[in-house]
Design a protein around this motif. Sequence first.
Motif, short mmCIF file in Angstrom:
data_model
loop_
_atom_site.label_atom_id
_atom_site.label_comp_id
_atom_site.label_asym_id
_atom_site.label_seq_id
_atom_site.Cartn_x
_atom_site.Cartn_y
_atom_site.Cartn_z
N GLY A 131 0.82 -1.20 0.00
CA GLY A 131 0.00 0.00 0.00
C GLY A 131 0.85 1.25 0.00
N LEU A 132 0.27 2.34 -0.51
CA LEU A 132 0.95 3.63 -0.57
C LEU A 132 0.08 4.65 0.16
N PRO A 133 0.61 5.27 1.25
CA PRO A 133 -0.20 6.23 2.01
C PRO A 133 -0.39 7.53 1.24
N THR A 134 -1.53 8.16 1.47
CA THR A 134 -1.82 9.45 0.84
C THR A 134 -1.27 10.62 1.64
N GLY A 135 -0.69 10.34 2.80
CA GLY A 135 -0.10 11.38 3.64
C GLY A 135 0.93 10.77 4.56
N ASN A 136 1.49 11.59 5.43
CA ASN A 136 2.51 11.12 6.36
C ASN A 136 1.91 10.14 7.38
#
Length: 424
Positions: A381-386
């Motif tokens: 998965g790739l987070p949309t924020g920190n």
Amino acid sequence: TLTASAPIRLSASSTLTVIGPSITGFTPAQGPVGTTVTITGQNFDAVPANNQVRFNGVAAVIASATTTSITTTVPQGATTGPITVTTPIATATSSASFTVTPSQDFTVTATPSSVLSLPGSSVAYSVTLVPQGTFSQLAALSVTNLPPGASAVFTPPYISPNGSALLTVTTTAATPVGSRTLEVLATATREGVTVTRTAAVGLNVQASGQTVLVGQVLDDEEKPLAGVSIKLGGSTLTTLGVTDAAGNFFVPNMPTGTHVVLVDGSTANTAEFTYPSVPLTLTIQSGVVNTLGFTPFLHPTPTSKLMPITAGQTTVLTNPDLPGFKMTIPAGVQIIGWDGQPNTRVGVTAMAVDRSSLPPIPAGQTSRVIYLFSFGKLGGGLPTGNVPVDTPNDVGGLPGDKIDLYFFNEAPDGTAPNQWEKYG
């Protein structure tokens, strides 16, 4: 002949026939010492003490008796042979033998039943020891009928009851093409006697010069992991093969050039565990045996330890097995999966660097632990924020030390390099 006297001194005679016992059968037909056996027949003595039962000459204790049935048990020291019943009249012998079986035994199994190989490559078989009764000994493993130029190693060389071992067979350029049956032997002491049990497996060595991809997938305990799919990456994933019972995969006619190959552990998922999937960028050479370059150890994440990610709420991921670890997913931040959809569950597992699902860490770097995140479905998965992450001081750094953080930048469609990279 009986002779009777009378006052008139006349003589008379008659014949008296005495009928001894006979055995018509017994059940069961076999069993270990202590087994209860029922003997059926005719003309037994109804008083138990007036009968004698022997198993191949060894006296047994009688529990009960009628004129047509005797109940007894197999005595210590009995061996396979006929049963006899002796009454005050005569002795009867059974026409069939009672088979005395050991109270403990074992069998050995080896899977898969047959494996494809090429000269100069290695394949594996999973060997399991199955105990029977009270068997509790170690068995020594060996193999016979290897083809010329081939060698074999058992890991470990001894196997315990219900335990398993890996048999790795390595061929060379001198190994002839063709099929061969190998015999796997497990030798142990059973009731003071050395016995050997065997299992047969096939080795099919094919002609060299083919373009193939071969390898093995294990779990976190170094046991074979069956059912893992090997797929060709891209916008659409194509299944090339599936690992067998020993974790082997053999992909013939592999396309040459640079490709993304996905080791898809999700196809081995169970209701209790989920396995990671690892995309790798490989350069496939023509006419040779190609490998992954390492052995993936796919670490399972218990589904019970997957934490729900609720949209609009802060999620704090911890694991009781990892004291000091915490990942905080802020409200409003999503982790987008390979399918383009927000992941709804997350879990974390720690892997030793020398037994990881991923390729070796970059040369010159030192680490003790790799943290593996699982989302309960295929891919990462790739987070949309920190997303802040707190970890224990795994490397033993001192205050003020600068620590580099690395991550495995992956994507099954080739949009990422599928390699270790440094954060920042």
